[in-house]
Design a protein around this motif. Structure first.
Motif, mmCIF file in Angstrom:
data_model
loop_
_atom_site.group_PDB
_atom_site.id
_atom_site.type_symbol
_atom_site.label_atom_id
_atom_site.label_comp_id
_atom_site.label_asym_id
_atom_site.label_seq_id
_atom_site.Cartn_x
_atom_site.Cartn_y
_atom_site.Cartn_z
ATOM 1 N N LEU A 15 0.667 -1.219 0.187
ATOM 2 C CA LEU A 15 -0.060 -0.013 -0.122
ATOM 3 C C LEU A 15 0.780 1.160 0.037
ATOM 4 O O LEU A 15 0.618 2.152 -0.618
ATOM 5 N N PHE A 16 1.945 1.322 0.634
ATOM 6 C CA PHE A 16 2.718 2.416 0.752
ATOM 7 C C PHE A 16 3.444 2.589 -0.593
ATOM 8 O O PHE A 16 3.511 3.811 -1.091
ATOM 9 N N ALA A 17 3.809 1.478 -1.039
ATOM 10 C CA ALA A 17 4.476 1.724 -2.562
ATOM 11 C C ALA A 17 3.657 2.333 -3.496
ATOM 12 O O ALA A 17 3.948 3.151 -4.160
ATOM 13 N N TYR A 18 2.473 1.670 -3.719
ATOM 14 C CA TYR A 18 1.393 2.441 -4.648
ATOM 15 C C TYR A 18 1.167 3.909 -4.124
ATOM 16 O O TYR A 18 1.143 4.615 -5.131
ATOM 17 N N LYS A 19 0.927 4.169 -2.863
ATOM 18 C CA LYS A 19 0.323 5.493 -2.345
ATOM 19 C C LYS A 19 1.556 6.443 -2.640
ATOM 20 O O LYS A 19 1.473 7.707 -3.164
ATOM 21 N N LEU A 20 2.997 6.004 -2.373
ATOM 22 C CA LEU A 20 4.067 6.724 -2.469
ATOM 23 C C LEU A 20 4.489 7.204 -4.029
ATOM 24 O O LEU A 20 5.058 8.232 -4.372
ATOM 25 N N ARG A 21 4.326 5.932 -4.905
ATOM 26 C CA ARG A 21 4.413 6.400 -6.123
ATOM 27 C C ARG A 21 3.544 7.205 -6.791
ATOM 28 O O ARG A 21 3.955 8.284 -7.546
ATOM 29 N N GLN A 22 2.141 7.190 -6.515
ATOM 30 C CA GLN A 22 1.183 8.192 -6.899
ATOM 31 C C GLN A 22 1.675 9.555 -6.652
ATOM 32 O O GLN A 22 1.596 10.379 -7.082
ATOM 33 N N LEU A 23 2.100 9.606 -5.079
ATOM 34 C CA LEU A 23 2.484 11.069 -4.687
ATOM 35 C C LEU A 23 3.716 11.531 -5.369
ATOM 36 O O LEU A 23 3.504 12.718 -5.831
ATOM 37 N N TYR A 24 4.635 10.684 -5.732
ATOM 38 C CA TYR A 24 5.929 11.086 -6.458
ATOM 39 C C TYR A 24 5.476 11.722 -7.870
ATOM 40 O O TYR A 24 6.133 12.679 -8.055
ATOM 41 N N LEU A 25 4.494 10.827 -8.520
ATOM 42 C CA LEU A 25 3.937 11.594 -9.801
ATOM 43 C C LEU A 25 3.402 12.760 -9.598
ATOM 44 O O LEU A 25 3.255 13.480 -10.700
ATOM 45 N N LYS A 26 2.582 13.013 -8.587
ATOM 46 C CA LYS A 26 1.688 14.011 -8.535
ATOM 47 C C LYS A 26 2.420 15.334 -8.142
ATOM 48 O O LYS A 26 2.162 16.586 -8.609
ATOM 49 N N ASP A 27 3.323 15.092 -6.929
ATOM 50 C CA ASP A 27 3.881 16.144 -6.413
ATOM 51 C C ASP A 27 5.202 15.724 -5.656
ATOM 52 O O ASP A 27 5.318 15.451 -4.568
#
Length: 231
Positions: A15-27
């Motif tokens: 879950l951390f991996a998916y959410k942090l990747r999403q955050l990295y791509l967004k901001d």
């Protein structure tokens, strides 16, 4: 299937991996601020050669070997890694990269020697873009109670170098049997599920015990857990 606290921790890492990747791509700015507070190791590496381009402090603080890994690149891995687990991780990464599934995740286990001590490292790898992988990982010692369970399951790898070679001797059917036993099914029930006779089941069990050099079903169940985590 692993269903106790260790499963929860694996799910948390994913879950951390998916959410942090999403955050990295967004901001990216917010990502780098929050990454300082993340309790797990986060790093980005190249898909071409696996060299690490970014690693957070949680990874760097583990020892000089981790610093050297960042500096010298993936070619340094064989110097600190269990060879069999490293080759397995490389193969899983290669297969994962060839599919290029941006919604998929690649999990693998490594055993590093850091500060003279062998330490297990469990990684979750996702595709960041056509050039990079995004990774969230943890040393088992950072997983609390679940980490202790992991270490119990993984201990044969640390203490017996031939365990992985032994596992490779098992047939697909024998691995299925081990997984069913790990899920709590009796030998009789496993035979029914696989549509084989009790005699055939006993033969499989003798062969598995012989290949794995074990005498108790409880020892085989541990190995079944190991197979689930490595597959």
């Amino acid at each position: 299937m692993i269903t106790s606290s260790e499963s929860l921790s694996l799910n948390q890492l994913q879950l951390f991996a998916y959410k942090l990747r999403q955050l990295y791509l967004k901001d990216k700015n917010l990502f780098f601020e929050l990454d300082k507070l993340v309790p797990f190791s986060v790093f980005i590496n190249k898909r071409e050669n696996l060299d690490i381009t970014y690693a957070n402090q949680q990874l760097l603080c583990k020892g000089k070997e981790m610093e050297d890994l960042i500096e010298k690149g993936a070619s340094y891995l064989p110097k600190i890694s269990d060879h069999a687990l490293l080759e397995l991780a490389k193969q899983k990464t290669q297969d994962f990269g060839s599919v290029s599934d941006e919604d998929g995740i690649c999990n693998y286990l490594q055993l590093f020697t850091i500060n003279g001590k062998k330490r297990f490292f469990y990684s979750n790898k996702l595709i960041l873009d056509k050039h990079l992988y995004f990774n969230v990982a943890a040393f088992t010692e950072d997983l609390g109670i679940a980490g202790k369970v992991f270490n119990t399951i993984f201990e044969p790898i640390k203490n017996q170098e031939n365990v992985l070679l032994q596992l490779q001797l098992l047939t697909k059917q024998e691995k299925r049997i081990l997984k069913f036993l790990t899920n709590g099914h009796s030998q009789k029930r496993v035979a029914e599920m696989l549509f084989i006779s009790q005699h055939t089941m006993r033969t499989h069990m003798r062969n598995i015990h012989c290949k794995m050099d074990t005498g108790k079903t409880t020892e085989l169940i541990k190995l079944g857990m190991l197979i689930e985590l490595l597959d």
